[in-house]
Motif scaffolding. Sequence first.
Motif, PDB file in Angstrom:
ATOM      1  N   ASN A  27       0.819  -1.207   0.000  1.00  0.00           N
ATOM      2  CA  ASN A  27       0.000   0.000   0.000  1.00  0.00           C
ATOM      3  C   ASN A  27       0.859   1.267   0.000  1.00  0.00           C
ATOM      4  O   ASN A  27       0.618   2.198   0.756  1.00  0.00           O
ATOM      5  CB  ASN A  27      -0.985  -0.009   1.173  1.00  0.00           C
ATOM      6  CG  ASN A  27      -2.173   0.888   0.938  1.00  0.00           C
ATOM      7  OD1 ASN A  27      -2.628   1.051  -0.194  1.00  0.00           O
ATOM      8  ND2 ASN A  27      -2.682   1.493   1.989  1.00  0.00           N
ATOM      9  N   VAL A  61       1.481   5.904   7.034  1.00  0.00           N
ATOM     10  CA  VAL A  61       1.528   5.211   8.314  1.00  0.00           C
ATOM     11  C   VAL A  61       2.668   4.199   8.229  1.00  0.00           C
ATOM     12  O   VAL A  61       2.572   3.225   7.472  1.00  0.00           O
ATOM     13  CB  VAL A  61       0.195   4.491   8.615  1.00  0.00           C
ATOM     14  CG1 VAL A  61       0.274   3.741   9.930  1.00  0.00           C
ATOM     15  CG2 VAL A  61      -0.956   5.483   8.607  1.00  0.00           C
ATOM     16  N   LEU A  63       5.157   1.131   8.696  1.00  0.00           N
ATOM     17  CA  LEU A  63       4.847  -0.276   8.907  1.00  0.00           C
ATOM     18  C   LEU A  63       4.808  -0.621  10.395  1.00  0.00           C
ATOM     19  O   LEU A  63       3.969  -1.409  10.826  1.00  0.00           O
ATOM     20  CB  LEU A  63       5.892  -1.129   8.184  1.00  0.00           C
ATOM     21  CG  LEU A  63       5.592  -2.599   8.022  1.00  0.00           C
ATOM     22  CD1 LEU A  63       4.296  -2.815   7.261  1.00  0.00           C
ATOM     23  CD2 LEU A  63       6.743  -3.295   7.312  1.00  0.00           C
ATOM     24  N   GLU A  65       3.730   1.086  12.762  1.00  0.00           N
ATOM     25  CA  GLU A  65       2.555   1.650  13.429  1.00  0.00           C
ATOM     26  C   GLU A  65       1.240   1.094  12.890  1.00  0.00           C
ATOM     27  O   GLU A  65       0.164   1.486  13.338  1.00  0.00           O
ATOM     28  CB  GLU A  65       2.562   3.174  13.293  1.00  0.00           C
ATOM     29  CG  GLU A  65       3.733   3.829  13.996  1.00  0.00           C
ATOM     30  CD  GLU A  65       3.770   5.329  13.792  1.00  0.00           C
ATOM     31  OE1 GLU A  65       2.734   5.914  13.421  1.00  0.00           O
ATOM     32  OE2 GLU A  65       4.849   5.906  13.993  1.00  0.00           O
ATOM     33  N   ARG A  66       1.334   0.203  11.931  1.00  0.00           N
ATOM     34  CA  ARG A  66       0.115  -0.375  11.365  1.00  0.00           C
ATOM     35  C   ARG A  66      -0.382  -1.482  12.276  1.00  0.00           C
ATOM     36  O   ARG A  66       0.366  -2.342  12.705  1.00  0.00           O
ATOM     37  CB  ARG A  66       0.380  -0.925   9.965  1.00  0.00           C
ATOM     38  CG  ARG A  66       0.726   0.164   8.981  1.00  0.00           C
ATOM     39  CD  ARG A  66       0.979  -0.386   7.608  1.00  0.00           C
ATOM     40  NE  ARG A  66       1.334   0.700   6.696  1.00  0.00           N
ATOM     41  CZ  ARG A  66       1.503   0.545   5.397  1.00  0.00           C
ATOM     42  NH1 ARG A  66       1.348  -0.646   4.858  1.00  0.00           N
ATOM     43  NH2 ARG A  66       1.818   1.573   4.653  1.00  0.00           N
ATOM     44  N   TYR A  70      -5.605  -0.816  10.398  1.00  0.00           N
ATOM     45  CA  TYR A  70      -5.067  -0.412   9.105  1.00  0.00           C
ATOM     46  C   TYR A  70      -5.721  -1.218   7.980  1.00  0.00           C
ATOM     47  O   TYR A  70      -5.268  -2.299   7.605  1.00  0.00           O
ATOM     48  CB  TYR A  70      -3.547  -0.580   9.063  1.00  0.00           C
ATOM     49  CG  TYR A  70      -2.941   0.042   7.834  1.00  0.00           C
ATOM     50  CD1 TYR A  70      -2.676   1.392   7.778  1.00  0.00           C
ATOM     51  CD2 TYR A  70      -2.654  -0.725   6.712  1.00  0.00           C
ATOM     52  CE1 TYR A  70      -2.144   1.981   6.651  1.00  0.00           C
ATOM     53  CE2 TYR A  70      -2.116  -0.147   5.575  1.00  0.00           C
ATOM     54  CZ  TYR A  70      -1.866   1.198   5.545  1.00  0.00           C
ATOM     55  OH  TYR A  70      -1.346   1.776   4.420  1.00  0.00           O
ATOM     56  N   VAL A  73      -7.401   2.168   3.713  1.00  0.00           N
ATOM     57  CA  VAL A  73      -6.836   3.515   3.698  1.00  0.00           C
ATOM     58  C   VAL A  73      -6.153   3.783   2.361  1.00  0.00           C
ATOM     59  O   VAL A  73      -5.769   2.865   1.645  1.00  0.00           O
ATOM     60  CB  VAL A  73      -5.828   3.726   4.862  1.00  0.00           C
ATOM     61  CG1 VAL A  73      -6.505   3.549   6.195  1.00  0.00           C
ATOM     62  CG2 VAL A  73      -4.663   2.780   4.740  1.00  0.00           C
ATOM     63  N   ASP A  76       0.126   4.918   1.190  1.00  0.00           N
ATOM     64  CA  ASP A  76       1.193   5.812   1.616  1.00  0.00           C
ATOM     65  C   ASP A  76       1.851   6.342   0.354  1.00  0.00           C
ATOM     66  O   ASP A  76       1.703   5.781  -0.732  1.00  0.00           O
ATOM     67  CB  ASP A  76       2.233   5.045   2.434  1.00  0.00           C
ATOM     68  CG  ASP A  76       1.705   4.593   3.787  1.00  0.00           C
ATOM     69  OD1 ASP A  76       0.513   4.777   4.056  1.00  0.00           O
ATOM     70  OD2 ASP A  76       2.505   4.052   4.557  1.00  0.00           O
TER      71      ASP A  76
END
Length: 125
Positions: A27, A61, A63, A65-66, A70, A73, A76
């Motif tokens: 993503n 975001v 990786l 913090e996913r 998640y 969305v 990125d």
Amino acid sequence: MDEARFEQLVAEALDSLPEEFLARLDNVEVVIDESPSAEDMAEADMEGEDPDSLLGLYIGVPLTERGGFYAGVLPDRISLFRRSIVASAGGDPETIKEEVRHTVVHEIGHFYGLSEERIDELGWG
């Protein structure tokens, strides 16, 4: 350097990365912009600085913090700024190639959750 050659250098830089790096790039969109916008400069905490000093920018975001939230969305974004990279390299084709790869690796480091300090420690700064 024309846009087509620059795009080719970005593709080569991405293709040169180890498979284990590429396999986790989920993503994420890599785009080439001519130069950073005022919003990009603000996002990088570089308001009022020379736009040519910003070579790339990761927005998203990381990786690390996913979590379970998640999903669904927008991708990125890793932006590479062609004019800035060419200016930084002094227009030399080989130096541009090295700077493109360096910037790609640097911004992917941010995707993986690395701080500027850690990226510098690893020699990707």
